[in-house]
Design a protein around this motif. Structure first.
Motif, PDB file in Angstrom:
ATOM      1  N   GLY A  89      -4.683  -1.430  13.797  1.00 11.47           N
ATOM      2  CA  GLY A  89      -3.650  -1.284  14.743  1.00 11.47           C
ATOM      3  C   GLY A  89      -2.285  -1.247  14.081  1.00 11.47           C
ATOM      4  N   PHE A  90      -2.067  -1.379  12.644  1.00 11.50           N
ATOM      5  CA  PHE A  90      -0.662  -1.473  12.402  1.00 11.50           C
ATOM      6  C   PHE A  90       0.012  -0.004  12.319  1.00 11.50           C
ATOM      7  CE2 PHE A  90      -2.890  -4.645   9.948  1.00 11.50           C
ATOM      8  CZ  PHE A  90      -2.045  -5.686   9.832  1.00 11.50           C
ATOM      9  N   PRO A  91       1.189  -0.268  12.904  1.00 21.47           N
ATOM     10  CA  PRO A  91       2.137   1.148  13.296  1.00 21.47           C
ATOM     11  C   PRO A  91       2.494   2.230  12.172  1.00 21.47           C
ATOM     12  CG  PRO A  91       3.536  -0.816  13.388  1.00 21.47           C
ATOM     13  CD  PRO A  91       2.141  -1.264  12.862  1.00 21.47           C
ATOM     14  N   ALA A  92       2.304   1.452  10.865  1.00 18.52           N
ATOM     15  CA  ALA A  92       2.800   2.331   9.842  1.00 18.52           C
ATOM     16  C   ALA A  92       2.201   1.485   8.580  1.00 18.52           C
ATOM     17  CB  ALA A  92       4.370   2.642   9.616  1.00 18.52           C
ATOM     18  N   LEU A  93       2.138   2.380   7.451  1.00 20.56           N
ATOM     19  CA  LEU A  93       1.693   1.995   6.142  1.00 20.56           C
ATOM     20  C   LEU A  93       2.437   2.273   4.979  1.00 20.56           C
ATOM     21  CD1 LEU A  93      -1.947   3.146   6.508  1.00 20.56           C
ATOM     22  CD2 LEU A  93      -1.146   0.991   7.201  1.00 20.56           C
ATOM     23  N   ALA A  94       2.662   1.431   3.924  1.00 17.38           N
ATOM     24  CA  ALA A  94       3.353   1.566   2.711  1.00 17.38           C
ATOM     25  C   ALA A  94       2.462   1.560   1.632  1.00 17.38           C
ATOM     26  CB  ALA A  94       4.571   0.549   2.874  1.00 17.38           C
ATOM     27  N   THR A  95       2.390   2.580   0.866  1.00 13.73           N
ATOM     28  CA  THR A  95       1.763   2.648  -0.347  1.00 13.73           C
ATOM     29  C   THR A  95       2.055   1.943  -1.560  1.00 13.73           C
ATOM     30  OG1 THR A  95       2.571   4.741  -1.322  1.00 13.73           O
ATOM     31  CG2 THR A  95       0.852   4.783   0.298  1.00 13.73           C
ATOM     32  N   PRO A  96       1.732   1.048  -2.040  1.00 10.41           N
ATOM     33  CA  PRO A  96       2.126   0.425  -3.478  1.00 10.41           C
ATOM     34  C   PRO A  96       1.870   1.149  -4.733  1.00 10.41           C
ATOM     35  CG  PRO A  96      -0.087  -0.414  -2.741  1.00 10.41           C
ATOM     36  CD  PRO A  96       0.246   0.744  -1.902  1.00 10.41           C
ATOM     37  N   SER A  97       2.645   1.385  -5.489  1.00 15.13           N
ATOM     38  CA  SER A  97       2.533   2.231  -6.620  1.00 15.13           C
ATOM     39  C   SER A  97       1.567   1.679  -7.608  1.00 15.13           C
ATOM     40  CB  SER A  97       3.822   2.508  -7.282  1.00 15.13           C
ATOM     41  OG  SER A  97       4.522   1.440  -7.868  1.00 15.13           O
ATOM     42  N   ALA A  98       1.649   0.257  -7.743  1.00 11.72           N
ATOM     43  CA  ALA A  98       0.759  -0.470  -8.579  1.00 11.72           C
ATOM     44  C   ALA A  98      -0.776  -0.412  -8.027  1.00 11.72           C
ATOM     45  CB  ALA A  98       1.425  -2.144  -8.777  1.00 11.72           C
ATOM     46  N   GLY A  99      -0.743  -0.636  -6.781  1.00 10.15           N
ATOM     47  CA  GLY A  99      -1.941  -0.521  -6.256  1.00 10.15           C
ATOM     48  C   GLY A  99      -2.855   0.686  -6.425  1.00 10.15           C
ATOM     49  N   VAL A 100      -2.161   1.634  -5.959  1.00 13.73           N
ATOM     50  CA  VAL A 100      -2.669   3.197  -6.337  1.00 13.73           C
ATOM     51  C   VAL A 100      -3.094   3.325  -7.697  1.00 13.73           C
ATOM     52  CG1 VAL A 100      -2.028   5.693  -6.005  1.00 13.73           C
ATOM     53  CG2 VAL A 100      -1.481   4.077  -4.263  1.00 13.73           C
TER      54      VAL A 100
END
Length: 244
Positions: free
Chosen positions: A38-49
């Motif tokens: 149910g989160f309204p938006a997401l933010a990719t992390p460069s280190a995690g990717v």
């Protein structure tokens, strides 16, 4: 209403204790988990990717980073409701502003993080502000630009230095600023000195802790690679049990 408009609106009119919480998916599967939660938006992390692709932080080839972002966007764009995704693209990979914007839009992302340091050193803030202005001129309202301020992680502890840089970036058109590594005690001063939304980084924790950061002045909260590392810790525990 476009996804970019929806995402932009999420940053405004928020109550002090209700920051925008943006989990950081590192692949398509994790993106779907956060969207389904149910989160309204997401933010990719460069280190995690980067870790999910087998690279050290800062070593992901641009083509692979953009492809990973596109897969994440695609994973949460099916069905009746699409979830906006903003992407951490480090310092822009040396791409010209128009090309950078075109490649981001091709992924389906609605925003991006852009760092103001490279090779471990802070960039000249005025030159960086000029570059951000070019990015915004190419993007218009199609991309929400989160300008990262790296003073705290580069050994400059005085909040005034972060505020100075943030002011230049906001004047250049940045939609949000991200003083990464800012200690909790500096957040009220940053909030008082910076116009517009402020991104604060946090370790994965409970809702009460995130609300406290909102009370201190955070508009939105991201987690960098924290969630990916948390997941990998669970994988390691499972692997250890299989070897027991």
């Amino acid at each position: 209403m476009t996804l970019s408009t929806t995402f932009r609106a999420l940053h405004h009119g928020r109550a002090a204790g209700d920051p925008l919480v943006l989990p950081g998916p590192w692949d398509a599967g994790s993106a779907r988990v956060y969207a389904e939660a149910g989160f309204p938006a997401l933010a990719t992390p460069s280190a995690g990717v980067a870790a999910s692709l087998g690279y050290e932080d800062g070593s992901t080839p641009p083509d692979e980073m953009f492809a990973a972002v596109a897969r994440i966007v695609r994973a949460v764009s099916t069905g009746d409701t699409a979830v906006p995704v903003t992407a951490d693209i480090e310092d822009g990979y040396g791409l010209a502003p128009a090309e950078l914007v075109a490649r981001l839009l091709d992924t389906g992302a609605v925003g991006c993080n852009l760092e103001d340091s490279a090779d471990g050193r802070l960039k000249d803030p005025r030159r960086h502000a000029d570059w951000l202005a070019e990015v915004k001129a190419a993007a218009g309202e199609r991309l929400f630009v989160n300008a990262r301020v790296d003073t705290f992680i580069r050994g400059v502890s005085d909040p005034a230095r972060a505020i100075e840089r943030a002011g230049l970036y906001v004047a250049a058109g940045a939609d949000c600023v991200y003083p990464i590594g800012a200690p909790r005690e500096a957040i009220p001063a940053l909030r008082a000195g910076i116009e517009g939304p402020i991104n604060v980084g946090a370790a994965p924790g409970g809702a009460a802790e995130l609300s406290e950061l909102g009370e201190l002045g955070a508009t939105r909260i991201t987690f960098g690679p924290g969630l990916q590392r948390q997941a990998m810790a669970a994988v390691r525990e499972g692997a250890a049990r299989l070897r027991a």
